[in-house]
Write a protein that holds these residues in place. Sequence first.
Motif, PDB file in Angstrom:
ATOM      1  N   ARG A 165       0.810  -1.222   0.000  1.00 33.91           N
ATOM      2  CA  ARG A 165       0.000   0.000   0.000  1.00 33.91           C
ATOM      3  C   ARG A 165       0.843   1.271   0.000  1.00 33.91           C
ATOM      4  NH1 ARG A 165      -3.515  -0.729   5.195  1.00 33.91           N
ATOM      5  NH2 ARG A 165      -3.605  -2.841   4.344  1.00 33.91           N
ATOM      6  N   ASN A 166       2.100   1.171   0.431  1.00 33.70           N
ATOM      7  CA  ASN A 166       2.965   2.352   0.476  1.00 33.70           C
ATOM      8  C   ASN A 166       4.020   2.351  -0.623  1.00 33.70           C
ATOM      9  OD1 ASN A 166       1.614   3.322   2.757  1.00 33.70           O
ATOM     10  ND2 ASN A 166       2.921   2.119   4.133  1.00 33.70           N
ATOM     11  N   GLY A 167       3.866   1.492  -1.611  1.00 31.26           N
ATOM     12  CA  GLY A 167       4.783   1.508  -2.742  1.00 31.26           C
ATOM     13  C   GLY A 167       5.723   0.328  -2.799  1.00 31.26           C
ATOM     14  N   ASN A 168       6.098  -0.223  -1.651  1.00 28.34           N
ATOM     15  CA  ASN A 168       6.884  -1.452  -1.624  1.00 28.34           C
ATOM     16  C   ASN A 168       6.273  -2.366  -0.564  1.00 28.34           C
ATOM     17  OD1 ASN A 168       8.264   0.740   0.077  1.00 28.34           O
ATOM     18  ND2 ASN A 168       9.031  -1.159   1.003  1.00 28.34           N
ATOM     19  N   TRP A 169       6.700  -3.605  -0.539  1.00 31.76           N
ATOM     20  CA  TRP A 169       6.086  -4.585   0.346  1.00 31.76           C
ATOM     21  C   TRP A 169       6.603  -4.423   1.772  1.00 31.76           C
ATOM     22  CZ3 TRP A 169       1.991  -7.330  -1.063  1.00 31.76           C
ATOM     23  CH2 TRP A 169       1.748  -7.514  -2.427  1.00 31.76           C
ATOM     24  N   ASP A 170       5.675  -4.267   2.707  1.00 30.79           N
ATOM     25  CA  ASP A 170       5.994  -4.172   4.127  1.00 30.79           C
ATOM     26  C   ASP A 170       5.103  -5.122   4.914  1.00 30.79           C
ATOM     27  OD1 ASP A 170       8.066  -2.096   4.405  1.00 30.79           O
ATOM     28  OD2 ASP A 170       6.545  -0.774   3.532  1.00 30.79           O
ATOM     29  N   ILE A 171       5.495  -5.352   6.166  1.00 32.10           N
ATOM     30  CA  ILE A 171       4.738  -6.222   7.065  1.00 32.10           C
ATOM     31  C   ILE A 171       3.905  -5.350   8.003  1.00 32.10           C
ATOM     32  CG2 ILE A 171       4.854  -8.098   8.735  1.00 32.10           C
ATOM     33  CD1 ILE A 171       5.970  -8.781   5.940  1.00 32.10           C
ATOM     34  N   PHE A 172       2.643  -5.728   8.156  1.00 35.14           N
ATOM     35  CA  PHE A 172       1.713  -5.024   9.036  1.00 35.14           C
ATOM     36  C   PHE A 172       1.086  -6.033  10.002  1.00 35.14           C
ATOM     37  CE2 PHE A 172       2.085  -2.525   5.251  1.00 35.14           C
ATOM     38  CZ  PHE A 172       1.924  -1.200   5.632  1.00 35.14           C
ATOM     39  N   VAL A 173       0.601  -5.514  11.132  1.00 37.52           N
ATOM     40  CA  VAL A 173      -0.093  -6.342  12.119  1.00 37.52           C
ATOM     41  C   VAL A 173      -1.390  -5.645  12.501  1.00 37.52           C
ATOM     42  CG1 VAL A 173      -0.030  -7.274  14.470  1.00 37.52           C
ATOM     43  CG2 VAL A 173       2.003  -7.412  13.020  1.00 37.52           C
ATOM     44  N   THR A 174      -2.453  -6.438  12.624  1.00 39.77           N
ATOM     45  CA  THR A 174      -3.750  -5.915  13.040  1.00 39.77           C
ATOM     46  C   THR A 174      -4.478  -6.997  13.823  1.00 39.77           C
ATOM     47  OG1 THR A 174      -5.756  -4.805  12.253  1.00 39.77           O
ATOM     48  CG2 THR A 174      -4.956  -6.655  10.944  1.00 39.77           C
ATOM     49  N   THR A 175      -5.742  -6.764  14.124  1.00 44.41           N
ATOM     50  CA  THR A 175      -6.614  -7.782  14.707  1.00 44.41           C
ATOM     51  C   THR A 175      -7.803  -7.970  13.777  1.00 44.41           C
ATOM     52  OG1 THR A 175      -7.750  -6.085  16.005  1.00 44.41           O
ATOM     53  CG2 THR A 175      -5.965  -7.288  17.089  1.00 44.41           C
ATOM     54  N   VAL A 176      -8.392  -9.159  13.803  1.00 43.44           N
ATOM     55  CA  VAL A 176      -9.475  -9.434  12.855  1.00 43.44           C
ATOM     56  C   VAL A 176     -10.739  -8.653  13.185  1.00 43.44           C
ATOM     57  CG1 VAL A 176      -8.606 -11.717  12.262  1.00 43.44           C
ATOM     58  CG2 VAL A 176     -10.237 -11.478  14.139  1.00 43.44           C
ATOM     59  N   ASN A 177     -10.904  -8.270  14.449  1.00 43.81           N
ATOM     60  CA  ASN A 177     -12.126  -7.558  14.835  1.00 43.81           C
ATOM     61  C   ASN A 177     -11.941  -6.052  14.909  1.00 43.81           C
ATOM     62  OD1 ASN A 177     -10.572  -7.331  17.114  1.00 43.81           O
ATOM     63  ND2 ASN A 177     -11.853  -8.664  18.393  1.00 43.81           N
ATOM     64  N   GLY A 178     -10.760  -5.556  14.536  1.00 47.98           N
ATOM     65  CA  GLY A 178     -10.538  -4.119  14.495  1.00 47.98           C
ATOM     66  C   GLY A 178     -10.402  -3.447  15.839  1.00 47.98           C
ATOM     67  N   THR A 179     -10.138  -4.219  16.904  1.00 44.36           N
ATOM     68  CA  THR A 179     -10.044  -3.624  18.238  1.00 44.36           C
ATOM     69  C   THR A 179      -8.713  -2.928  18.482  1.00 44.36           C
ATOM     70  OG1 THR A 179      -9.294  -5.753  19.130  1.00 44.36           O
ATOM     71  CG2 THR A 179     -11.657  -5.283  19.230  1.00 44.36           C
ATOM     72  N   SER A 180      -7.703  -3.213  17.653  1.00 44.53           N
ATOM     73  CA  SER A 180      -6.393  -2.576  17.811  1.00 44.53           C
ATOM     74  C   SER A 180      -6.043  -1.822  16.539  1.00 44.53           C
ATOM     75  CB  SER A 180      -5.316  -3.627  18.104  1.00 44.53           C
ATOM     76  OG  SER A 180      -5.576  -4.284  19.323  1.00 44.53           O
TER      77      SER A 180
END
Length: 417
Positions: A165-180
């Motif tokens: 999403r920012n032009g090159n491949w990066d690693i992201f972390v989230t939660t499936v329910n959007g709480t974080s």
Amino acid sequence: MGYPDYVKYLLMFLGTCVAMCGCVETDNGNPIHNNPFIIFPGEGKASVLQPNGEEQWFIGSEQEIVWNPGVVPEDSTITLLLSLDGGGNYPHIIVSNTANDGSFIWIVPDLPSKNSILQIAGPVSRDVSDTKFLILRKPNPKQVTTGGGEWPSWRNDRLAFMSDRNGNWDIFVTTVNGTSPLIQVTTSTADDRYPNYDNKGFHLTFTSNRTGHQEIWATTQFFNRNTDKIQLTNIGGTHPSWRPLPTSDELVFLSFTSPGLFNISVLKFQLPLTRSTSIPSPSLLADNTNKERPNWVIESSGLNQIYYKDFGARTGPNVVKTLIANSGPNLPESIVVPVSNSLVRNPSISPSGGKMAVTIGHDIWVMDLKDGQITGKPLQVTFDPATDDVADLHSDNTMAFQSNRTGRTEIWWLTLP
């Protein structure tokens, strides 16, 4: 009128005896018929043909119930009944006194059960499914990401993925329910791909070309996410996968031999990883074929296995391979996925070792595993005309995957039926 049952059985017995003799003789010993024959009563009862065991029917789907009508004159109509407890009770009438023509189209009701049995009942005939069939609620996938996401790795409440999403491949972390909030774990100008959490969601590994070629790197939840990354390989590596609990101190990965060809190698670490962790020497399990996505699994027997897809010339398209871990190089075994010789890709094994998900065509299928063997029939769990791929089994009941059903590849998750 039909014959009583005892008469039918007597006739069948006598006919069988005559057939075994092969002839009927006169008093003087001369045969009057020298061809084997059997006397049948000619009144076969109706019997279930479908569902007759292990069918997987989704609620709301249109299914054909099929039976052999038999030839009992009294059975001009048939009643179809449904049991949800394996045949103990039949409280649900599918249809009453329908024509005994061998077929009935059924809209499957909202009665989920993995212990369903069909009974057909006429004035004379009565039969049930040979084994249980499944009435399932079709999964309802939920979207996790909105800015692009691929290659999910879901452990505990954390879901890691890669995105350009920012032009090159990066690693992201989230939660499936959007709480974080969404956290960007890597910010290098290089490409960071293929994240994999250990089973505690503590150590996060990924593939990066930040040294000029692809190697395995790692970070932990205690590190500064913008600066602290540890290089774990120096021979080239991709598709890392941690050994499951209770001791997630080993990592299986694909190491490069030549373009498109990989070894399966294992690294052992002293945990937790620290900034001073040195690069260990890997051990080799299998070499020099086109492979993807190794998974480390501890079977219920305690055996450590590596599951992976091998695209070698001697491997069938619907085959997943397994290797014994911690034993040095060894010959792989084959698991044939019963899906009509379709191409199987991107295997994912649940942390318990009890489920395997694979991509078949443009959809994801899930099947039960027991000690390296598939039990029961594979179950299709995604149905969108778009491409659903790269499943990651969070548990025996939940799964993340990537899909381009919105026009862009995003991360989704679902509860398995």
